[in-house]
Design a protein around this motif. Sequence first.
Motif, PDB file in Angstrom:
ATOM      1  N   ALA A 141       0.836  -1.215   0.000  1.00 30.31           N
ATOM      2  CA  ALA A 141       0.000   0.000   0.000  1.00 30.31           C
ATOM      3  C   ALA A 141       0.864   1.256   0.000  1.00 30.31           C
ATOM      4  O   ALA A 141       0.615   2.197  -0.771  1.00 30.31           O
ATOM      5  N   HIS A 142       1.905   1.261   0.849  1.00 28.29           N
ATOM      6  CA  HIS A 142       2.765   2.448   0.922  1.00 28.29           C
ATOM      7  C   HIS A 142       3.593   2.611  -0.354  1.00 28.29           C
ATOM      8  O   HIS A 142       3.742   3.723  -0.856  1.00 28.29           O
ATOM      9  N   ARG A 145       5.606  10.766   5.777  1.00 28.25           N
ATOM     10  CA  ARG A 145       4.165  10.540   5.766  1.00 28.25           C
ATOM     11  C   ARG A 145       3.864   9.088   6.179  1.00 28.25           C
ATOM     12  O   ARG A 145       2.929   8.817   6.913  1.00 28.25           O
ATOM     13  N   GLN A 146       4.706   8.186   5.695  1.00 23.62           N
ATOM     14  CA  GLN A 146       4.515   6.774   6.060  1.00 23.62           C
ATOM     15  C   GLN A 146       4.666   6.557   7.552  1.00 23.62           C
ATOM     16  O   GLN A 146       3.896   5.818   8.158  1.00 23.62           O
ATOM     17  N   VAL A 147       5.686   7.215   8.127  1.00 21.75           N
ATOM     18  CA  VAL A 147       5.913   7.054   9.572  1.00 21.75           C
ATOM     19  C   VAL A 147       4.729   7.646  10.341  1.00 21.75           C
ATOM     20  O   VAL A 147       4.231   7.046  11.288  1.00 21.75           O
ATOM     21  N   MET A 148       4.271   8.793   9.889  1.00 20.87           N
ATOM     22  CA  MET A 148       3.118   9.445  10.533  1.00 20.87           C
ATOM     23  C   MET A 148       1.882   8.536  10.460  1.00 20.87           C
ATOM     24  O   MET A 148       1.175   8.349  11.462  1.00 20.87           O
ATOM     25  N   TYR A 194       9.867   0.508   1.768  1.00 23.82           N
ATOM     26  CA  TYR A 194       9.695   1.694   0.928  1.00 23.82           C
ATOM     27  C   TYR A 194      11.037   2.205   0.421  1.00 23.82           C
ATOM     28  O   TYR A 194      11.195   2.487  -0.765  1.00 23.82           O
ATOM     29  N   VAL A 195      12.011   2.325   1.334  1.00 21.07           N
ATOM     30  CA  VAL A 195      13.309   2.905   0.954  1.00 21.07           C
ATOM     31  C   VAL A 195      13.944   2.084  -0.168  1.00 21.07           C
ATOM     32  O   VAL A 195      14.388   2.636  -1.179  1.00 21.07           O
ATOM     33  N   ALA A 196      13.943   0.749  -0.020  1.00 21.01           N
ATOM     34  CA  ALA A 196      14.568  -0.117  -1.031  1.00 21.01           C
ATOM     35  C   ALA A 196      13.789  -0.073  -2.343  1.00 21.01           C
ATOM     36  O   ALA A 196      14.376   0.053  -3.426  1.00 21.01           O
TER      37      ALA A 196
END
Lengths: 200, 198
Positions: A75-76, A134-137, B107-109
Amino acid sequence: MKQIQPMPDAENLRNSRFEEAVAAYGPALERLARAYEADREVCCDLVQEILISLWTSLEGFDERCSLRTWIYRVAHNTSASHVTRQMRMKRRTFVGLEDLAELADKWEGEEAVGQADALKRLYELIEQLKPLDRQVMLAYLEGMDAASTAEITGLSARNVATKIFRIKQVLAQRFQERGSKPQDHGPGPQGREQGGCDEG
Amino acid sequence: MKDESPQDRRMRELWQEQRTEGVRMSVAEVQASAGKFQRRIKNRNTREYVAAALAVAFSCFEFWRAGDVLVRFGFALLIAGLVYIVWQLHARGSSKTLPRDAGLSSYVAFQRRELERQRDALERVRRWYLAPIVPGMAVLLMAFGLANPGHSKQIWLVVAIEALAMGAMFFGIAKLNDAAARKLQDQIDELEEGGRQD
Protein backbone atom coordinates in the motif's frame (compact mmCIF):
# COMPACT_ATOMS: atom_id res chain seq x y z
CA MET A 1 -15.53 -42.66 5.80
CA LYS A 2 -14.13 -39.20 6.29
CA GLN A 3 -13.54 -37.45 3.01
CA ILE A 4 -10.11 -35.83 2.53
CA GLN A 5 -10.42 -32.18 1.62
CA PRO A 6 -8.26 -31.17 -1.32
CA MET A 7 -5.38 -28.81 -0.47
CA PRO A 8 -6.18 -25.32 -1.69
CA ASP A 9 -4.08 -24.57 -4.73
CA ALA A 10 -1.87 -21.52 -4.96
CA GLU A 11 -4.54 -19.46 -6.72
CA ASN A 12 -7.16 -20.22 -4.06
CA LEU A 13 -4.67 -19.39 -1.35
CA ARG A 14 -3.86 -16.07 -3.00
CA ASN A 15 -7.56 -15.25 -3.36
CA SER A 16 -8.34 -16.15 0.24
CA ARG A 17 -5.40 -14.04 1.45
CA PHE A 18 -6.65 -11.14 -0.63
CA GLU A 19 -10.14 -11.44 0.84
CA GLU A 20 -8.66 -11.68 4.33
CA ALA A 21 -6.56 -8.58 3.69
CA VAL A 22 -9.52 -6.54 2.39
CA ALA A 23 -11.72 -7.63 5.29
CA ALA A 24 -9.14 -6.90 7.97
CA TYR A 25 -7.33 -3.89 6.52
CA GLY A 26 -9.85 -2.34 4.13
CA PRO A 27 -10.60 0.70 6.33
CA ALA A 28 -6.88 1.23 7.06
CA LEU A 29 -6.09 1.08 3.33
CA GLU A 30 -8.83 3.60 2.65
CA ARG A 31 -7.44 5.98 5.29
CA LEU A 32 -3.97 5.50 3.85
CA ALA A 33 -5.13 6.30 0.32
CA ARG A 34 -6.93 9.43 1.57
CA ALA A 35 -3.73 10.58 3.24
CA TYR A 36 -1.87 10.26 -0.06
CA GLU A 37 -4.54 11.69 -2.37
CA ALA A 38 -6.96 14.50 -1.51
CA ASP A 39 -9.00 14.36 -4.72
CA ARG A 40 -11.88 11.93 -4.14
CA GLU A 41 -12.01 10.52 -7.67
CA VAL A 42 -8.25 10.04 -7.86
CA CYS A 43 -8.29 8.59 -4.34
CA CYS A 44 -10.77 5.92 -5.49
CA ASP A 45 -8.42 5.11 -8.38
CA LEU A 46 -5.54 4.88 -5.90
CA VAL A 47 -7.49 2.46 -3.67
CA GLN A 48 -8.16 0.35 -6.74
CA GLU A 49 -4.48 0.51 -7.75
CA ILE A 50 -3.44 -0.58 -4.25
CA LEU A 51 -5.84 -3.53 -4.35
CA ILE A 52 -4.66 -4.61 -7.80
CA SER A 53 -1.02 -4.31 -6.68
CA LEU A 54 -1.85 -6.27 -3.56
CA TRP A 55 -3.58 -9.06 -5.43
CA THR A 56 -0.76 -9.21 -8.00
CA SER A 57 1.96 -9.20 -5.35
CA LEU A 58 0.30 -11.88 -3.21
CA GLU A 59 1.39 -14.39 -5.83
CA GLY A 60 4.90 -14.00 -4.38
CA PHE A 61 3.92 -13.86 -0.71
CA ASP A 62 6.14 -16.43 1.02
CA GLU A 63 5.35 -15.67 4.69
CA ARG A 64 8.84 -14.33 5.33
CA CYS A 65 7.06 -11.39 6.90
CA SER A 66 3.56 -11.08 8.33
CA LEU A 67 0.62 -10.52 5.98
CA ARG A 68 0.07 -7.15 7.69
CA THR A 69 3.63 -5.98 6.93
CA TRP A 70 3.23 -7.19 3.33
CA ILE A 71 -0.08 -5.35 2.90
CA TYR A 72 1.28 -2.11 4.30
CA ARG A 73 4.44 -2.34 2.20
CA VAL A 74 2.39 -2.80 -0.97
CA ALA A 75 0.00 0.00 0.00
CA HIS A 76 2.76 2.45 0.92
CA ASN A 77 4.95 1.61 -2.07
CA THR A 78 2.03 1.96 -4.48
CA SER A 79 0.84 5.20 -2.86
CA ALA A 80 4.32 6.70 -2.67
CA SER A 81 4.87 5.95 -6.37
CA HIS A 82 1.53 7.70 -7.01
CA VAL A 83 2.70 10.76 -5.01
CA THR A 84 6.03 10.82 -6.87
CA ARG A 85 4.16 10.79 -10.20
CA GLN A 86 1.85 13.58 -9.02
CA MET A 87 4.81 15.54 -7.66
CA ARG A 88 6.44 15.49 -11.10
CA MET A 89 3.20 16.41 -12.88
CA LYS A 90 2.06 19.15 -10.51
CA ARG A 91 5.56 20.26 -9.46
CA ARG A 92 4.60 20.00 -5.81
CA THR A 93 7.13 20.05 -3.02
CA PHE A 94 6.83 18.49 0.41
CA VAL A 95 8.54 19.11 3.72
CA GLY A 96 10.25 16.80 6.18
CA LEU A 97 9.12 16.33 9.78
CA GLU A 98 12.05 18.42 11.00
CA ASP A 99 10.83 21.39 8.91
CA LEU A 100 7.16 20.96 9.68
CA ALA A 101 7.41 22.56 13.11
CA GLU A 102 8.91 25.66 11.50
CA LEU A 103 6.07 26.04 8.99
CA ALA A 104 3.40 28.58 9.78
CA ASP A 105 0.16 27.03 11.01
CA LYS A 106 -2.69 28.61 9.08
CA TRP A 107 -5.04 27.61 11.91
CA GLU A 108 -2.89 29.33 14.57
CA GLY A 109 -5.08 30.38 17.49
CA GLU A 110 -8.24 28.80 16.09
CA GLU A 111 -9.73 25.83 17.90
CA ALA A 112 -10.87 22.84 15.91
CA VAL A 113 -14.66 22.62 16.05
CA GLY A 114 -15.71 19.00 16.06
CA GLN A 115 -14.04 15.86 14.84
CA ALA A 116 -14.45 16.69 11.16
CA ASP A 117 -12.57 19.96 11.58
CA ALA A 118 -9.77 18.33 13.57
CA LEU A 119 -9.49 15.55 11.00
CA LYS A 120 -9.39 18.04 8.15
CA ARG A 121 -6.49 19.81 9.83
CA LEU A 122 -4.74 16.51 10.45
CA TYR A 123 -5.05 15.60 6.76
CA GLU A 124 -3.71 19.02 5.77
CA LEU A 125 -0.73 18.42 8.01
CA ILE A 126 -0.07 14.95 6.58
CA GLU A 127 -0.37 16.17 2.99
CA GLN A 128 2.56 18.54 3.50
CA LEU A 129 4.91 15.71 4.42
CA LYS A 130 7.43 13.94 2.21
CA PRO A 131 6.36 10.35 1.40
CA LEU A 132 8.79 8.69 3.84
CA ASP A 133 7.80 10.91 6.77
CA ARG A 134 4.16 10.54 5.77
CA GLN A 135 4.52 6.77 6.06
CA VAL A 136 5.91 7.05 9.57
CA MET A 137 3.12 9.45 10.53
CA LEU A 138 0.44 7.10 9.14
CA ALA A 139 1.97 4.07 10.85
CA TYR A 140 2.00 6.03 14.10
CA LEU A 141 -1.66 7.01 13.70
CA GLU A 142 -2.58 3.39 12.87
CA GLY A 143 -0.99 2.39 16.17
CA MET A 144 2.00 0.47 14.83
CA ASP A 145 5.12 0.09 16.92
CA ALA A 146 8.57 1.32 15.83
CA ALA A 147 9.75 -2.19 14.81
CA SER A 148 6.79 -2.76 12.45
CA THR A 149 7.17 0.74 11.02
CA ALA A 150 10.86 0.09 10.44
CA GLU A 151 10.05 -3.16 8.64
CA ILE A 152 7.62 -1.38 6.31
CA THR A 153 9.64 1.75 5.61
CA GLY A 154 13.18 0.35 5.65
CA LEU A 155 14.31 2.91 8.22
CA SER A 156 16.19 1.83 11.33
CA ALA A 157 14.07 1.41 14.47
CA ARG A 158 16.06 4.21 16.06
CA ASN A 159 15.39 6.49 13.12
CA VAL A 160 11.68 5.66 13.33
CA ALA A 161 11.71 6.46 17.07
CA THR A 162 13.29 9.85 16.34
CA LYS A 163 10.68 10.59 13.72
CA ILE A 164 7.84 9.53 16.04
CA PHE A 165 9.24 11.87 18.68
CA ARG A 166 9.07 14.72 16.15
CA ILE A 167 5.55 13.68 15.10
CA LYS A 168 4.39 13.85 18.69
CA GLN A 169 5.96 17.30 19.06
CA VAL A 170 4.23 18.62 15.95
CA LEU A 171 0.86 17.11 16.88
CA ALA A 172 1.12 18.49 20.39
CA GLN A 173 2.01 21.90 19.02
CA ARG A 174 -0.90 21.91 16.57
CA PHE A 175 -3.61 20.07 18.49
CA GLN A 176 -2.96 19.95 22.22
CA GLU A 177 -4.15 23.43 23.03
CA ARG A 178 -7.29 22.96 21.02
CA GLY A 179 -9.16 20.92 23.53
CA SER A 180 -9.89 17.24 23.81
CA LYS A 181 -11.15 14.95 21.07
CA PRO A 182 -14.51 16.21 19.87
CA GLN A 183 -17.49 14.13 20.87
CA ASP A 184 -19.40 13.83 17.65
CA HIS A 185 -18.55 11.10 15.18
CA GLY A 186 -19.33 13.16 12.13
CA PRO A 187 -18.15 12.55 8.61
CA GLY A 188 -14.54 12.66 7.49
CA PRO A 189 -12.78 15.85 6.49
CA GLN A 190 -14.24 18.06 3.79
CA GLY A 191 -13.71 16.82 0.29
CA ARG A 192 -13.33 13.22 1.46
CA GLU A 193 -16.69 12.47 3.07
CA GLN A 194 -19.08 12.13 0.16
CA GLY A 195 -19.76 8.63 -1.10
CA GLY A 196 -17.48 5.65 -1.48
CA CYS A 197 -15.49 4.33 -4.37
CA ASP A 198 -17.65 2.52 -6.83
CA GLU A 199 -15.40 -0.34 -7.88
CA GLY A 200 -17.93 -1.98 -10.08
CA MET B 1 0.40 0.73 23.22
CA LYS B 2 2.40 0.66 26.43
CA ASP B 3 3.70 4.22 26.61
CA GLU B 4 0.64 5.85 25.11
CA SER B 5 -0.07 9.31 26.42
CA PRO B 6 -3.61 10.81 26.41
CA GLN B 7 -2.51 12.98 23.48
CA ASP B 8 -1.30 9.92 21.52
CA ARG B 9 -4.54 8.09 22.23
CA ARG B 10 -6.65 11.09 21.23
CA MET B 11 -4.89 11.50 17.90
CA ARG B 12 -5.04 7.80 17.12
CA GLU B 13 -8.72 7.63 17.99
CA LEU B 14 -9.40 10.68 15.86
CA TRP B 15 -7.62 8.96 12.98
CA GLN B 16 -8.86 5.41 13.37
CA GLU B 17 -12.46 6.25 14.18
CA GLN B 18 -13.04 8.40 11.12
CA ARG B 19 -15.82 7.18 8.90
CA THR B 20 -14.75 5.06 5.97
CA GLU B 21 -16.92 4.01 3.09
CA GLY B 22 -15.70 0.45 2.91
CA VAL B 23 -13.43 -0.98 0.27
CA ARG B 24 -15.59 -2.94 -2.11
CA MET B 25 -13.63 -5.08 -4.50
CA SER B 26 -14.06 -8.78 -4.89
CA VAL B 27 -11.43 -11.17 -6.21
CA ALA B 28 -13.35 -11.38 -9.50
CA GLU B 29 -13.37 -7.57 -9.81
CA VAL B 30 -9.68 -7.22 -8.99
CA GLN B 31 -8.82 -9.96 -11.49
CA ALA B 32 -10.85 -8.17 -14.16
CA SER B 33 -9.18 -4.82 -13.34
CA ALA B 34 -5.70 -6.36 -13.36
CA GLY B 35 -6.48 -7.91 -16.76
CA LYS B 36 -7.72 -4.56 -18.04
CA PHE B 37 -4.55 -2.87 -16.77
CA GLN B 38 -2.32 -5.43 -18.49
CA ARG B 39 -4.29 -5.03 -21.72
CA ARG B 40 -3.80 -1.25 -21.53
CA ILE B 41 -0.04 -1.74 -21.23
CA LYS B 42 -0.08 -4.18 -24.12
CA ASN B 43 -2.05 -1.71 -26.27
CA ARG B 44 0.38 1.09 -25.41
CA ASN B 45 3.33 -1.10 -26.36
CA THR B 46 1.56 -2.05 -29.59
CA ARG B 47 1.03 1.64 -30.43
CA GLU B 48 4.76 2.31 -29.90
CA TYR B 49 5.70 -0.58 -32.15
CA VAL B 50 3.18 0.45 -34.84
CA ALA B 51 4.55 4.02 -34.84
CA ALA B 52 8.09 2.67 -35.16
CA ALA B 53 7.01 0.23 -37.88
CA LEU B 54 5.43 3.09 -39.85
CA ALA B 55 8.65 5.13 -39.58
CA VAL B 56 10.68 2.11 -40.75
CA ALA B 57 8.19 1.44 -43.58
CA PHE B 58 8.42 5.08 -44.74
CA SER B 59 12.23 4.90 -44.65
CA CYS B 60 12.15 1.63 -46.60
CA PHE B 61 9.91 3.20 -49.23
CA GLU B 62 12.24 6.19 -49.54
CA PHE B 63 15.22 3.83 -49.70
CA TRP B 64 13.56 1.92 -52.55
CA ARG B 65 12.50 5.13 -54.36
CA ALA B 66 15.83 6.95 -54.09
CA GLY B 67 18.10 6.79 -57.07
CA ASP B 68 21.08 8.35 -55.36
CA VAL B 69 23.48 5.96 -53.63
CA LEU B 70 24.22 8.39 -50.79
CA VAL B 71 20.48 8.93 -50.12
CA ARG B 72 19.99 5.16 -50.06
CA PHE B 73 22.91 4.82 -47.68
CA GLY B 74 21.39 7.52 -45.45
CA PHE B 75 18.01 5.77 -45.32
CA ALA B 76 19.69 2.42 -44.67
CA LEU B 77 21.48 3.93 -41.68
CA LEU B 78 18.22 5.53 -40.52
CA ILE B 79 16.38 2.20 -40.77
CA ALA B 80 19.13 0.48 -38.80
CA GLY B 81 18.92 3.21 -36.13
CA LEU B 82 15.12 2.94 -35.86
CA VAL B 83 15.29 -0.86 -35.59
CA TYR B 84 17.90 -0.50 -32.85
CA ILE B 85 15.63 1.96 -30.96
CA VAL B 86 12.64 -0.42 -31.21
CA TRP B 87 14.79 -3.28 -29.95
CA GLN B 88 15.97 -1.11 -27.03
CA LEU B 89 12.38 -0.07 -26.23
CA HIS B 90 11.39 -3.72 -26.16
CA ALA B 91 14.43 -4.81 -24.13
CA ARG B 92 14.00 -2.05 -21.57
CA GLY B 93 10.29 -2.71 -21.15
CA SER B 94 9.60 1.02 -21.25
CA SER B 95 5.98 0.72 -20.18
CA LYS B 96 5.04 0.34 -16.55
CA THR B 97 4.01 -3.10 -15.40
CA LEU B 98 2.27 -4.16 -12.22
CA PRO B 99 4.71 -4.17 -9.29
CA ARG B 100 4.94 -7.83 -8.27
CA ASP B 101 7.71 -7.11 -5.77
CA ALA B 102 5.98 -4.25 -3.94
CA GLY B 103 5.47 -6.42 -0.85
CA LEU B 104 8.99 -7.81 -0.78
CA SER B 105 10.81 -4.53 -0.31
CA SER B 106 10.58 -1.77 2.23
CA TYR B 107 9.69 1.69 0.93
CA VAL B 108 13.31 2.91 0.95
CA ALA B 109 14.57 -0.12 -1.03
CA PHE B 110 11.61 -0.18 -3.44
CA GLN B 111 11.65 3.53 -4.14
CA ARG B 112 15.44 3.67 -4.54
CA ARG B 113 15.31 0.85 -7.09
CA GLU B 114 12.51 2.58 -9.01
CA LEU B 115 14.28 5.95 -9.01
CA GLU B 116 17.60 4.41 -10.05
CA ARG B 117 15.92 2.56 -12.91
CA GLN B 118 14.31 5.78 -14.17
CA ARG B 119 17.54 7.78 -13.72
CA ASP B 120 19.57 5.22 -15.66
CA ALA B 121 17.02 5.19 -18.48
CA LEU B 122 17.19 9.00 -18.72
CA GLU B 123 20.97 9.11 -18.56
CA ARG B 124 21.25 6.61 -21.38
CA VAL B 125 18.71 8.34 -23.63
CA ARG B 126 21.36 10.00 -25.78
CA ARG B 127 23.06 6.65 -26.33
CA TRP B 128 20.07 4.50 -27.29
CA TYR B 129 17.41 6.99 -28.45
CA LEU B 130 19.27 9.92 -30.02
CA ALA B 131 22.64 8.63 -31.21
CA PRO B 132 21.27 5.80 -33.42
CA ILE B 133 19.49 8.20 -35.76
CA VAL B 134 22.31 10.77 -36.00
CA PRO B 135 24.41 8.96 -38.69
CA GLY B 136 21.39 8.45 -40.97
CA MET B 137 20.25 12.07 -40.60
CA ALA B 138 23.78 13.38 -41.18
CA VAL B 139 24.23 11.34 -44.38
CA LEU B 140 20.79 12.42 -45.65
CA LEU B 141 21.63 16.09 -45.05
CA MET B 142 24.91 15.62 -46.87
CA ALA B 143 23.12 13.89 -49.74
CA PHE B 144 20.63 16.76 -49.90
CA GLY B 145 23.50 19.25 -50.29
CA LEU B 146 25.32 17.20 -52.90
CA ALA B 147 22.20 16.39 -54.89
CA ASN B 148 21.54 20.02 -55.78
CA PRO B 149 22.94 21.20 -59.09
CA GLY B 150 25.81 23.57 -58.87
CA HIS B 151 26.31 22.87 -55.20
CA SER B 152 25.77 26.55 -54.54
CA LYS B 153 26.76 28.18 -51.29
CA GLN B 154 23.08 28.84 -50.43
CA ILE B 155 22.34 25.11 -50.44
CA TRP B 156 25.16 24.42 -48.03
CA LEU B 157 23.93 27.28 -45.88
CA VAL B 158 20.50 25.60 -45.73
CA VAL B 159 22.18 22.27 -44.90
CA ALA B 160 24.25 23.94 -42.19
CA ILE B 161 21.15 25.62 -40.69
CA GLU B 162 19.24 22.34 -40.74
CA ALA B 163 22.15 20.50 -39.16
CA LEU B 164 22.44 23.19 -36.51
CA ALA B 165 18.69 23.09 -35.79
CA MET B 166 18.79 19.31 -35.52
CA GLY B 167 21.88 19.43 -33.33
CA ALA B 168 20.26 22.06 -31.10
CA MET B 169 17.12 19.92 -30.80
CA PHE B 170 19.12 16.81 -29.88
CA PHE B 171 21.26 18.83 -27.49
CA GLY B 172 18.11 20.27 -25.86
CA ILE B 173 16.53 16.82 -25.46
CA ALA B 174 19.75 15.45 -23.97
CA LYS B 175 20.02 18.40 -21.56
CA LEU B 176 16.37 18.05 -20.47
CA ASN B 177 16.96 14.37 -19.79
CA ASP B 178 20.15 15.15 -17.88
CA ALA B 179 18.26 17.67 -15.74
CA ALA B 180 15.48 15.14 -15.05
CA ALA B 181 18.12 12.50 -14.18
CA ARG B 182 19.80 14.94 -11.78
CA LYS B 183 16.45 15.58 -10.06
CA LEU B 184 15.98 11.84 -9.65
CA GLN B 185 19.52 11.57 -8.23
CA ASP B 186 18.63 14.30 -5.72
CA GLN B 187 15.59 12.26 -4.69
CA ILE B 188 17.77 9.14 -4.32
CA ASP B 189 20.28 11.08 -2.19
CA GLU B 190 17.45 12.46 -0.08
CA LEU B 191 16.01 8.98 0.36
CA GLU B 192 19.38 7.62 1.45
CA GLU B 193 19.89 10.58 3.75
CA GLY B 194 16.45 9.99 5.29
CA GLY B 195 17.28 6.32 5.79
CA ARG B 196 20.57 7.14 7.49
CA GLN B 197 19.46 9.89 9.89
CA ASP B 198 19.52 8.87 13.49
